[in-house]
Each structure stands twice: as C-alpha cells, then as structure tokens.
Design a protein around this motif. Structure first.
Motif, short mmCIF file in Angstrom:
data_model
loop_
_atom_site.label_atom_id
_atom_site.label_comp_id
_atom_site.label_asym_id
_atom_site.label_seq_id
_atom_site.Cartn_x
_atom_site.Cartn_y
_atom_site.Cartn_z
N GLU B 75 1.11 -1.16 0.17
CA GLU B 75 -0.12 0.39 0.15
C GLU B 75 0.62 1.14 0.29
O GLU B 75 0.58 2.18 -0.43
CB GLU B 75 -1.09 -0.38 1.52
N ASP B 76 1.93 1.40 0.97
CA ASP B 76 2.77 2.41 0.72
C ASP B 76 3.35 2.79 -0.55
O ASP B 76 3.48 3.97 -1.04
CB ASP B 76 3.41 2.66 1.98
N LEU B 93 -0.94 -10.16 5.09
CA LEU B 93 -1.28 -9.68 6.18
C LEU B 93 0.08 -9.04 6.39
O LEU B 93 1.24 -9.48 6.61
CB LEU B 93 -1.60 -11.58 7.15
N VAL B 94 -0.49 -7.66 6.37
CA VAL B 94 0.80 -6.84 7.12
C VAL B 94 0.56 -5.95 8.02
O VAL B 94 -0.64 -5.40 8.32
CB VAL B 94 0.74 -5.90 5.59
N CYS B 95 1.51 -6.06 8.67
CA CYS B 95 0.99 -5.59 10.07
C CYS B 95 1.72 -3.89 10.20
O CYS B 95 2.87 -3.63 9.81
CB CYS B 95 1.78 -6.69 11.06
N LYS B 96 0.54 -2.97 10.57
CA LYS B 96 1.03 -1.98 9.95
C LYS B 96 1.96 -0.79 11.30
O LYS B 96 2.30 -0.18 10.96
CB LYS B 96 -0.02 -0.49 9.99
N PHE B 131 -4.48 -7.24 3.51
CA PHE B 131 -4.94 -7.15 4.69
C PHE B 131 -3.69 -6.22 5.98
O PHE B 131 -2.73 -6.78 5.89
CB PHE B 131 -5.71 -8.41 5.26
N TYR B 132 -4.27 -5.77 5.91
CA TYR B 132 -4.00 -5.22 6.55
C TYR B 132 -4.17 -4.25 8.26
O TYR B 132 -5.55 -4.53 8.16
CB TYR B 132 -3.70 -3.21 6.37
N GLY B 133 -3.53 -4.57 9.05
CA GLY B 133 -3.44 -5.13 11.35
C GLY B 133 -2.52 -4.94 11.94
O GLY B 133 -1.23 -4.07 11.44
N TYR B 134 -2.53 -5.48 12.89
CA TYR B 134 -1.06 -5.04 14.11
C TYR B 134 -1.45 -7.16 14.34
O TYR B 134 -2.40 -8.08 14.66
CB TYR B 134 -1.72 -4.38 15.26
N CYS B 135 -0.17 -7.41 14.08
CA CYS B 135 0.15 -8.69 14.79
C CYS B 135 0.17 -8.28 16.08
O CYS B 135 0.00 -8.25 16.62
CB CYS B 135 1.80 -9.08 14.38
N LYS B 136 0.07 -10.54 16.76
CA LYS B 136 0.22 -10.34 18.28
C LYS B 136 1.24 -9.76 19.13
O LYS B 136 0.36 -8.94 20.08
CB LYS B 136 0.19 -11.95 18.28
N GLN B 139 0.48 -5.90 19.21
CA GLN B 139 -1.19 -5.52 20.06
C GLN B 139 -1.10 -5.62 21.03
O GLN B 139 -0.77 -4.55 21.84
CB GLN B 139 -2.21 -6.45 19.34
N LEU B 148 -1.69 2.33 19.88
CA LEU B 148 -2.58 2.07 19.65
C LEU B 148 -4.16 2.37 19.41
O LEU B 148 -4.54 3.04 20.68
CB LEU B 148 -2.81 0.82 20.34
#
Lengths: 149, 149
Positions: B75-76, B93-96, B131-136, B139, B148
């Motif tokens: 995305e960037d 799956l990408v951790c932001k 998919f973008y989000g935050y990994c374990k 988090q 966050l």
DNA sequence: CTCAATGCAAACCGTTTGCATGCTC
DNA sequence: GAGCATGCAAACGGTTTGCATTGAG
C-alpha cells in the motif's frame, strides 16, 4: 457537489479554505477516473487555475489525511492515484491494457476477514483488493490485433 | 533448495547461470520474509558476495519476468518487495506497526471472481488482496504503550 | 566467438522539503 | 497579527540506463 459544501467539508476538517484545495476536491469529485497528482495539476492548469505541483502534493496529503480523498497505489507502484472519498467501501477492477480503473461496490471479504482474525491473532483494520484483467473494449481491440495472449 | 536445482531453474528459463542470480534466488528461497532490492544487496554483501545494486535490480527484473520470483507492491508504494515464487496462490497480511508481511495460503475469491466477470464483461486474469492490521506481538507492545488508537 | 550479464556512474521521475512570501481566520 | 498554505527551486530515494568490460554458452 456545490462549492459551499466543499468548503464546509474543508473547514470541518480544521483545514484552511484555499483555492487549490477547493479546486482539487471539485475536480476529483466530478471525475469518473482516479487521477495522479500530475493529472490534477495539468487539468487545473488547462482550466486556467494557476498553481504549483508541490501545492498539489501538499493538498493531496492533507485531504487524504482528513479522509476527504483516498490515495490508491496499484500493482505497478509507479504513481499514486487519488479519488474523492464517497465513504462507500469498494475495490477496483484494473484493465492491464488501457489502465482504466473501475470501482466495484461489492465486497466478498467480510466473513473471511473475521475467520482470518481468529486464525492468525491479527487485528485486521482494513484490506485492499484489486482485480486485474482486460475490459470489454480492450478485449475487442486485442482480439483484432491478435496481441492478447 | 539445492544449488543444482536453482541453476537448472535459471537455465530452463533461457537465462544465463550467473553468480548474482543464483545467490539472489538462494537467499529469497530461504528467507521467511519478503525482501527489498536493498535488503538483498546488503545481505549478500554481508555474506561476502561482491555485486552491484544495479545488478540486483536487473536480476530481479529478469527473474520476475520468468516467474522464478514475485514482485510485490504494498500500500505505501515506497519500495518493491520480492519473494521466491513457490507457485502457490496466496495473499498477504501486513502489520502496520512492524511492517512484517505474512503470506496467507487461502483465498476467498474464486467464486466471486467468476461472478464479477459476468457482471462486468471483464476477463479477469488475476487479483491482489492484502489485509492490514496489527500482529499479536505489536498488539501487546502497543497496548502497553497506549499508542494504539 | 558471440551475445547476454555486470560494474560504475549518471540520469530519471515521482515525490518531498527548506525557505521566503502570501493569505485565511 | 499569528500561523498555516503556497511558490519556487533544490534535494531525495528508489529505480533505470548508457557504456565499457567481463563472462557464460
């Protein structure tokens, strides 16, 4: 969209109401296609609006930050595209021949995303989907030229 | 993967078997993460392989053209990532937060793609999903830092 | 021996930035 | 009047390219 509502959308975001910003929003809101910074710059110049490319970039940044516009990066990664943010979740269908980009207003991923969160322990905040292929017009052209493999 | 099979994969593609190419494929095949051209360049240098950044770029191009590697643009849009092509359809799956990229080996889009072809008259040749989000791990870190949102 | 691949340095191009000036609130 | 926005020119950074040299087949 009326100029008035463009202006109030800018002001509500805490940004200053300036000509370049109004013009950029107006242009993108009326455009059927996503546009690059360069596209926007040229289009406005051709319509008699005098402004600087770096102003376009700075405006696009601010307006994207404030969710008035969306920034989109396609597969080739060459240059960023911008669209007016209608606040409707969507994805894109990209023609690899003419590079036209069509929005698709349906999304097959909601359930899948939930499953994936459970499976991976990620918190998923968003996703991006694009389909690549050949649009109807290009299929015809390419069939005639026999250059479509 | 053995050097021999790397070399035969190169030769079967009609490319010349050269040290930079073998090293790049070997590195990516063994890497758990996607790598940038710069990453690859530095990693090989640090392992005593002398080569030039432009050679890395040219090799990556050729190897991607010949489907030995995949080029991925996130995305960037800042820089391209490369992975060894295992010929298994997947997404990411990408951790932001930490920017780690995990492959996902399931895909929810096959049926949807067919529907879309009918609806739009496009011929769809591929798609891209992230998919973008935050990994374990992030988090946890972010919860502690309360950064966050 | 031929043509493809490499090294090096310079160019490219989309984007960003520093600084002086202008304009909105 | 204060501080954000703009114009201009210069810098940035990832990637590409021209050209002479090297090396694989």
């Amino acid at each position: 969209m009326e100029k008035k509502s463009i202006i109030s959308r800018i002001i509500e975001s805490g940004l200053k109401n300036t000509k370049p910003r109004v013009n950029i929003i107006d242009l993108l809101e009326q455009s059927d296609n996503l546009m690059t910074a360069q596209d926007i710059y040229e289009s406005l110049r051709n319509n008699g609006v005098s402004l600087n490319l770096s102003t376009v970039y700075r405006s696009l940044d601010k307006l994207t930050e404030n969710n008035i516009l969306n920034k989109v990066m396609l597969e080739d990664g060459k240059q960023a595209l911008y669209e007016y943010n209608h606040d409707i979740h969507h994805h894109f269908l990209v023609c690899k021949s003419c590079n036209k980009v069509k929005p698709i207003y349906s999304c097959p991923l909601d359930k899948y995303e939930k499953e994936l969160e459970k499976k991976t322990n990620f918190i998923i905040t968003g996703h991006r989907v694009e389909f690549y292929g050949y649009c109807k017009e290009c299929q015809r052209k390419l069939k005639n030229n026999k250059t479509l493999i």
